[in-house]
Every structure is written in structure tokens, then in C-alpha cells.
Write an enzyme that holds these catalytic residues in place. Structure first.
Site, PDB file in Angstrom:
ATOM      1  N   ASN A  57       0.851  -1.189   0.000  1.00 41.62           N
ATOM      2  CA  ASN A  57       0.000   0.000   0.000  1.00 41.62           C
ATOM      3  C   ASN A  57       0.890   1.243   0.000  1.00 41.62           C
ATOM      4  O   ASN A  57       1.853   1.321   0.757  1.00 41.62           O
ATOM      5  CB  ASN A  57      -0.866   0.023   1.251  1.00 41.62           C
ATOM      6  CG  ASN A  57      -1.548  -1.301   1.496  1.00 41.62           C
ATOM      7  OD1 ASN A  57      -2.180  -1.841   0.605  1.00 41.62           O
ATOM      8  ND2 ASN A  57      -1.392  -1.835   2.699  1.00 41.62           N
ATOM      9  N   HIS A  94      11.497  -5.495  -0.493  1.00 43.32           N
ATOM     10  CA  HIS A  94      10.588  -5.827  -1.594  1.00 43.32           C
ATOM     11  C   HIS A  94       9.445  -4.809  -1.664  1.00 43.32           C
ATOM     12  O   HIS A  94       9.163  -4.238  -2.721  1.00 43.32           O
ATOM     13  CB  HIS A  94      10.054  -7.242  -1.360  1.00 43.32           C
ATOM     14  CG  HIS A  94       9.062  -7.726  -2.363  1.00 43.32           C
ATOM     15  ND1 HIS A  94       9.356  -8.680  -3.305  1.00 43.32           N
ATOM     16  CD2 HIS A  94       7.756  -7.409  -2.563  1.00 43.32           C
ATOM     17  CE1 HIS A  94       8.294  -8.912  -4.051  1.00 43.32           C
ATOM     18  NE2 HIS A  94       7.290  -8.159  -3.617  1.00 43.32           N
ATOM     19  N   GLU A  95       8.810  -4.565  -0.529  1.00 39.25           N
ATOM     20  CA  GLU A  95       7.668  -3.627  -0.516  1.00 39.25           C
ATOM     21  C   GLU A  95       8.137  -2.211  -0.824  1.00 39.25           C
ATOM     22  O   GLU A  95       7.446  -1.452  -1.513  1.00 39.25           O
ATOM     23  CB  GLU A  95       6.953  -3.675   0.833  1.00 39.25           C
ATOM     24  CG  GLU A  95       6.484  -5.065   1.274  1.00 39.25           C
ATOM     25  CD  GLU A  95       5.707  -5.823   0.218  1.00 39.25           C
ATOM     26  OE1 GLU A  95       4.965  -5.185  -0.550  1.00 39.25           O
ATOM     27  OE2 GLU A  95       5.852  -7.070   0.139  1.00 39.25           O
TER      28      GLU A  95
END
Ligand SMILES: [Zn+2]
Length: 854
Positions: free
Chosen positions: A270, A300-301
């Protein structure tokens, strides 16, 4: 799930018609503590290319109370099949929808969780792929970006976090109102809301002109275990590395990371409000492999903030690229960022991602990386090892093919060109072609539009004096399973060949040759005339994606000296190759066990140790000849006990062996040891028998009939948390009685009361390899109920049941026959069919491996 699908064609038509400007979304969460439903009001402004045309907006909700389009009330009957029909559009439109939306307990939409530790309610959203529509009415497809302004009413004293920075709440009494600033233009699936009495720790990223506030959140019951400084340190490393490599500043106003309960995936990107499963807040000792995995997830995010959030795929067929890029970025950052604690990240990648990819790519459901994604049901089963792991492996190969500098040069141009927009694969490949000067069309066809794994074999001729007279790399087309989509082709591979010699007991690389392999036979003249090395390793450094075989002499050296490679990556490649051969029935399970017993003694990489331990257990449970299985399990259990006692006190290896022993203990002496560790009458020096390890021990004691309901209840009193409740559920379902199995089955299949996490825990307890006589009889029940499960449960929940309760331990022709009979008669939907076929493939493979072990 009828009535909730969306086809690509519908999305295309809608994108051609609409341009969405902005949403104002009001959510009244004052009912959160009671549950049920909440009031959701959406006002969306959008333009239409054609006046008078019709379209629809998406919404999954128990009730709609108001639909007003351009000042005109529409009949509530326009809401059907998770859509609201919108007829007669104007050039400029304003739509208002008021609905009662439902809290969920499945981890999809707005998940509601009550913490047994404090009785408080915690909420968070999870929207990928199509679940923002469970919280507010919206045009649910990634290429209809807009600005989102959330206004949230929630209990006073709560923390409310969204994509925009959290404002000061207003109001008085029992509730407060948070009015968030509009977001930049983004896709619906990366909007987010996290609300509850979470606690936060704050810091920031400061880099001269740039200031980005950081927050890390969890539930108060986990606060004492939250090592926020370690999380901030990795995050900061990622900010430095990605901003430099991407040459584009972090695109959002702040960066919050929230550890939330009962989260289905590892984490979710998000925009500016990343959610993580809160098992990443470690409440007991874990090995360094867990810290490495958490850091990888954090990176990664973070990479997704650019690739995915700033620049977004137009449709879900490019999901693979989104995930592969973030995975590649996470590993390369760990390998290269100054001060990284895990510079061996490519070893972990080989050990985990590659293994996952090779496994998935040999299933009958395998598909080209560029899959046809015709609708939402297609994409939901496509979060698989092809999308994440093979995609990332092939991206690594692409970087080797074009060169890393050219790769990042192309990526920089791509971000600048497409910021805040949507793209297709061709946009990235075009930028990489410009940067590298290499034509990528042939490469892309061979790697992205075909399925399966090539096999690379050495063709080595050695003269009498021990010098190499010729050396070539042979390439085989993939052996595609019957029914698999895609064509079996040879591919261009950029690989390295490593030459290793035994030096003072270590296998050391003395030379590395990098070359392009193309076609069925590629000569390597550079090696002619040299002395034959102890080991010749194809695909050294793991640049390409291929199964690799060793020549007979190298294999003999590796079998004896696997643990002696000085570097961890070639060791991981050889471990992977041995596992692959075991799965393929080319290496008997008993020989794999012998290799593991000798090699693990010298394996220092804890991630590799833990993978091999899991693989050995799986091989013994399903690939071993049933007549020999118990002998193998006893050897493995005895070895685990010895290794536990011999491992350095307090080491990761010691903990890993303790868990391994707990999974396999079978003699009275071993079970006495587990019981003694649990009640404190036995100790192993340096081994902390902490909360999580206690449960690991208790599961085995419960499964072997040595821990009863009273013991489980007593443990739950000690650990009255949500994790404790999940472990207790596993223990109860693991008990070796027909009643325990029946109760577990009924709670999952006949009722939908369990949350996603408790259900997963019950399934894990139910499926015990040592209890075949108790559980194999459920195959019939499985086939009798699986279709109804699929039709009545949410995607996440049904996926857990379909894969989890399949009779995987009933390795027999009759299981295959029963599956085939069901496939023929039930006429399952493609996504359901795919999951059952994948489970069936496991049994088929196990039958083959068992006969190889005989
Ligand atoms: Zn991702």
C-alpha cells in the site's frame, strides 16, 4: 464465486470510456468493536468520453441505501452481482453511493480482529487484487487511477493510518474524525486503512533536502518484541540504494510499516502504508534466516513504491513483472547495499526462489510467465511460483544478458517517462533495449512466452593425460507435463561455468568462464587443453534458470564434499540439484538422506540448513519406499537428536535441530526428551525453550498421544494470545483420535466460523504424516465437499481448504483415480480445477519417487 468476476475485456471498455478524477470516501467505523457492518459513503467524480453511454462501478456489500448519479437518484435494484449499473453518463459526472459494508475475518477487504491479550479490536485493509470494493464503491482496475481522500470516524483513542499522513482527529465524545489529505493519483488496490489502538514508533529518513517521516506499528501485546531500530535500519538502506539506482525520489509523503494480525500474505505494498504479517515481530528466538527474510520483505515492498505504485501495470497480466522486479530489487539491494547484513542474498535466492520456481514449473498447471489473464479468477490463482519466483529468476537472467549498468539505466528512463501512469511489459523492454542496444524480442519470446525448464548437461571428453580434449554445454527442451500450456523450446542462456579444485580440504573456484549458450550444443573451446578440474559446475553464480546436471566425476566429488565448497552459492546450487534429482526419481530418497546427513554437518548457511531439513522430512514422508520409510525416519530422528546435542550452545543451528527433532521424534526416548524440555526436567545447554518452541514441542506430543486436552489448555493459559490460540488449535487437531480428526474436519468444512489463521492452524494439525490410518479415509469426504467449499467461501479461505485438505499423504493409485473421477464428473471451474490438479501432481510425483526408492 459467481457475481464477483471482472473480465479484461470489460476493464478495457471501461478504461476507454472513463477518466476518473477523484474519490471522497467516508467510512464510519464507530461499529468496529461490535462488528457486523459499517457505513461507507463514496463520492466519485469522473468524465466519460461518450455522453449517454453506460458503465458500472464495483461494490461488494450486504446493502446499498443510496445511489445518486449527477443529482438523480437511481433505483437500488441497479446494484446486483457486485456492481452498480450507471446508465446515461454525462461528460462530467458525480456519483454518490452509500452502502453498508461488512467487516471480514478472512484477511480480505476490511479485516476485523479482536486480540485476546487485551480484548481490543484491530482493523486493517487488504485490497489486492479486487477487494477495495468490499470497503467503498470504486472502479476496481489498476489503470483507472485517481486521487483518494479518506474521512474516517473511529473510536476515540484509536490510531488511524492511511496513504496520506495521519491528521489530528477532531470531535468529542466516544468517536473522532480523521480527515486525510487526498493522495496522489494511484490505483485502488494500493489504497489502505489501518485502525485500532495500535502503537507506533517513529523516526525519519533525512538526506539533505529530503525528509521522509517513518513509522512502525504493531499491537500493544507485541510491543515488547518490536525491534523498530533494526526495521528502520534496513528501510534506510533501501531508501539510499533505490533512490540512487532509480534516480527518482521516494514518491510519497511518508513511509509507515504496520505489522498486523492474521495477514494472508507476507506483506502488501500500500502506498506509504505497507502492511506486514505480524509473525515478523519475533516473540521468541528465531534464526538469522528469519531476520533475513523479514529484511527482504521490507526491501521488496519498498521497491514497489516505485515499481507498482508510482508506475503501475495496466492489467493483471503484468503482475509477474511487478512482483519479479520487486523481488529482484530486494535481493540485489541486500547483495550490494553498503553495510548489508546479508550480502549472501543470492544464495538464499537460489535456495528458496529457484526451488519454488522449479517446483511450480513442473506442475501440470505450469504456464508461460506472460499468462493469459482474462479475468479476476485467473489472476487470483496466479500468485504462484511462476509469477514470483520464475519471473524473478528470468529477470536475473535478463540483467546478466543486458548487463546490470544498462539494466538500471533503462529502469531510470522508465520511471521518468511513466511516473504516475500505467504501462505494459513492452514499455520496460523498450527502455532496456535503448539502454543496452540489445534486441530483446527474441529473448522475450523464448523466456516469457513459453513454459518449462531447460536442462543443461556438460559433454566432457578427457584425454589420457587428464586434460580436457573437448567441452560443450548440451541444452534440452523442457519436459512439459501433459496438458501444460506453452511450447517446449531451447532458449538463449547467459551462464557462467565454474572450475573448482580441492585445496586443503576446501573446494575453491580457480576459474570462471562466462558465455552465451544457444541451441542444443554450445562448444566451449576455452577449456580445451586444460587439466580436468575436480568439479565443473554449470550455471555457476546461478545467472540462468535451468536444471543443471553434473558429469559423473564431478558428481562423485560433490557427493563426498558438498559441505566443503568454500562459498555458499555453489553449495546451494548443488543442494538444489540433489533435491531436484530426488523429486525426479533420479536419486533415491535413502541416498538423499545420506547426502543430507553428511553434508549438513558442514553446512554453515542456516537458511540452507533449514531448507534441507524440510526437504528431507518431505522426502521421507512421501517419496520414500513405504516399506523402508520408518527406517529412514528413525535415522533422521536419531541424527537430529545428535545434532541438537552437538550444536554450539545458543546457536541458530541448535534451534533448527530442536525444531527438526520436534517434527520427527518417534522413540520413547525422543518423546521423553521433548516432554522433559517442556516441563523443565531436561535441558540442552543454550537452548531457550521459549513460547514458540514450547508449542512446537507440544504439537508433536499431542500428535503422538502424549499431551491431552488439559495439557493444551494449560499451555494456552501460559500464552493467552492469538498465536497461542492458533497453536492450541493445531495441537487439538493433531491428536491421534478419530474424534479429534472429525472435529477438526467439521470445523473447517462444515462451518465458516474460523478466521483465516485459525483455519490454517487446524488444517496443519489435521494433516499428520504419521496418522495415515486416521486421515486417509477423508479422501471421499474431500471430493464430496470441495466444490461446495469453492462456491461458498472466499478466495483465500477456499484456497486453504482445497490445497490443505487434499489427501496428499494417501500416496496411491486409488487417490489418483478418485481425483480423476471427480475431475470428470464435477465439471469444476478452471481455477478450482487447477488447484486440484496441482495437488494430484504431488501424489503422482510421490508414486514415481517411491518406486525409484524401492
Ligand atoms: Zn510484491
Amino acid at each position: 464465486m459467481p457475481g464477483t468476476n471482472l473480465t479484461r475485456e470489460e476493464a478495457r471498455t471501461r478504461a476507454a470510456l472513463l477518466h476518473v478524477d477523484a474519490y471522497e470516501i467516508e467510512l464510519d467505523l464507530s461499529s468496529a468493536r461490535e462488528g457486523g457492518t459499517f457505513r461507507s459513503t463514496t463520492v466519485v467524480r469522473f468524465t466519460a468520453a461518450e455522453t449517454g453511454a453506460a458503465t458500472f462501478i464495483d461494490l461488494v456489500a450486504p446493502a446499498v441505501t443510496e445511489i445518486v448519479l449527477n443529482g438523480r437518484a437511481l433505483p437500488l435494484e441497479n446494484f446486483a452481482d457486485s456492481r452498480i449499473a450507471l446508465p446515461d453518463l454525462a461528460a462530467e459526472n458525480e456519483l454518490r453511493v452509500v452502502a453498508d459494508c461488512a467487516y471480514t475475518n478472512t484477511g480480505e477487504g476490511l479485516h476485523r480482529f479482536v486480540d485476546p491479550a487485551d480484548g481490543e479490536t484491530y482493523l486493517y485493509t487488504q485490497f489486492e487484487v479486487p477487494d477495495a470494493r468490499r470497503v467503498f464503491a470504486n472502479f476496481e482496475q489498476p489503470d483507472l487511477k485517481a486521487a483518494f481522500a479518506f474521512t474516517v470516524t473511529a473510536p476515540a483513542g484509536w490510531v488511524v493510518v492511511s496513504n496520506s499522513p495521519t491528521p489530528e482527529p477532531t470531535g468529542e465524545g466516544d468517536t473522532r474524525v480523521w480527515t486525510f489529505e487526498p493522495t496522489p493519483r494511484m490505483s485502488t488496490y494500493i489504497t489502505a486503512l489501518i485502525a485500532g489502538p495500535y502503537v507506533g514508533v517513529f523516526d525519519s529518513y533525512d538526506n539533505g533536502a529530503q525528509h521522509v517521516p517513518f513509522g512502525v506499528y504493531c499491537r500493544p501485546s507485541l510491543r515488547e518484541f518490536l525491534d523498530a531500530d533494526a526495521i528502520f535500519a534496513v528501510t534506510r538502506q533501501g531508501f539510499d540504494y533505490f533512490q540512487e539506482k532509480f534516480d527518482f525520489p521516494y514518491p510519497f509523503a511518508k513511509y509507515d510499516q504496520l505489522f498486523v494480525p492474521e495477514f494472508n500474505a507476507g506483506a502488501m505494498e500500500n502506498a506509504g502504508a505497507v502492511t506486514f504479517r505480524d509473525q515478523y515481530v519475533f516473540r521468541s528466538k528465531v534464526t538469522d534466516a528469519s531476520y533475513e527474510a523479514r529484511a527482504a520483505t521490507i526491501l521488496h515492498e519498498l521497491a514497489h513504491m516505485w515499481f507498482g505504485d508510482l508506475v503501475t501495470m495496466e492489467w493483471w497480466n503484468d503482475l509477474w513483472l511487478n512482483e519479479s522486479f520487486a523481488t529482484f530489487a530486494e535481493v540485489v539491494c541486500q547483495a550490494e547495499a553498503p553495510g548489508s547484513k546479508w550480502p549472501h542474498s543470492w544464495t538464499t535466492f537460489a535456495n528458496q526462489m529457484k526451488t519454488w520456481a522449479y517446483r511450480q514449473d513442473q506442475l501440470p498447471s505450469t504456464h508461460p510467465i506472460m499468462a493469459e489473464i482474462n479475468d479476476l479468477e485467473d489472476v487470483q490463482v496466479n500468485f504462484d511460483g511462476i509469477t514470483y519466483a520464475k519471473g524473478a529468476s528470468v529477470l536475473k537472467q535478463l540483467v546478466a544478458y543486458v548487463g546490470q549498468d544498462a539494466f538500471f539505466q533503462g529502469v531510470r528512463a522508465y520511471f521518468k517517462r511513466h511516473a504516475w501512469g500505467n504501462t505494459r511489459l513492452a514499455d520496460l523492454l523498450g527502455a532496456l533495449e535503448e539502454a543496452s542496444g540489445r534486441d530483446l524480442r527474441t529473448w522475450s519470446e523464448a523466456w516469457l512466452e513459453t513454459a518449462g525448464i531447460n536442462v543443461l548437461r556438460p559433454a566432457l571428453e578427457v584425454a589420457e593425460d587428464g586434460t580436457i580434449s573437448s567441452f560443450a554445454v548440451l541444452q534440452e527442451a523442457p519436459a512439459l507435463p501433459a496438458g501444460a500450456r506453452g511450447e517446449a523450446v531451447l532458449r538463449p542462456h547467459r551462464i557462467a561455468v565454474g572450475l573448482y579444485e580441492l585445496v586443503d580440504g576446501s573446494l575453491v573456484r580457480t576459474e570462471r568462464i562466462e558465455l552465451d549458450v544457444d541451441g542444443a550444443r554450445t562448444e566451449v573451446p576455452q577449456l580445451t587443453g586444460r587439466a580436468r578440474p575436480a568439479v565443473l559446475l554449470l550455471n555457476d553464480d546461478d545467472l540462468s534458470y535451468a536444471k543443471v546436471r553434473l558429469d559423473a566425476d564431478s558428481l562423485a566429488v560433490v557427493t563426498e564434499h558438498l559441505g566443503d565448497f568454500a562459498d555458499s552459492l555453489p553449495r546451494a546450487l548443488c543442494w538444489a540439484s540433489a533435491w531436484d534429482m530426488t523429486r525426479d526419481g533420479e536419486l533415491a530418497t535413502r541416498d538423499y538422506l545420506s547426502l543430507a546427513l553428511s553434508g549438513l554437518r558442514r553446512e554453515s548457511d542456516i537458511g540452507v540448513v533449514q531448507s534441507v531439513q524440510r526437504q528431507v522430512k518431505l522426502a521421507l514422508d512421501v517419496y520414500a519406499d513405504p516399506a523402508w520409510r520408518e527406517t529412514g525416519l528413525q535415522r533422521w530422528a536419531a541424527a537430529a537428536e545428535t545434532a541438537l546435542r552437538e550444536a554450539p550452545a545458543g546457536s541458530d543451528h541448535q534451534l533448527a535441530w530442536a525444531r527438526t527433532l520436534a517434527a520427527v521424534a518417534r522413540t520413547d526416548g525422543q518423546l521423553d526428551l521433548l516432554a522433559g524440555l517442556l516441563d523443565g526436567t531436561e535441558t540442552v545447554e543454550g537452548l531457550a525453550v521459549d513460547t514458540e518452541l514450547r508449542w512446537t514441542l507440544l504439537v508433536r506430543l499431542a500428535a503422538t498421544g502424549r499431551a491431552d486436552e488439559a495439557a493444551i489448555e494449560a499451555e494456552l493459559v501460559r500464552d493467552n494470545t492469538s498465536s497461542g490460540q492458533e497453536h492450541a488449535a493445531t495441537c487439538r487437531a493433531a491428536r491421534p483420535t478419530a474424534e479429534a480428526k472429525a472435529a477438526a474436519w467439521a470445523s473447517v468444512v462444515d462451518s465458516d466460523a474460523l478466521t483465516n489463521y485459525v483455519q490454517e492452524a487446524v488444517i496443519a494439525g489435521f494433516q499428520q504424516a504419521d496418522q495415515r490410518e486416521l486421515i486417509n479415509g477423508y479422501a471421499e469426504k474431500y471430493f464430496a465437499s470441495v466444490k461446495q467449499v469453492w462456491e461458498t467461501r472466499s478466495h483465500e479461505i477456499s484456497q486453504q481448504i482445497i490445497g490443505g485438505l487434499y489427501p496428499s499423504y494417501a500416496v496411491s493409485q486409488s487417490t489418483l483415480d478418485a481425483t480423476d473421477a471427480w475431475l470428470a464428473s464435477a465439471d469444476p471451474a478452471p481455477a478450482l480445477r487447477r488447484q486440484v490438479i496441482e495437488a494430484r501432481a504431488g501424489v503422482e510425483r510421490a508414486l514415481k519417487a517411491q518406486s525409484a526408492d524401492r
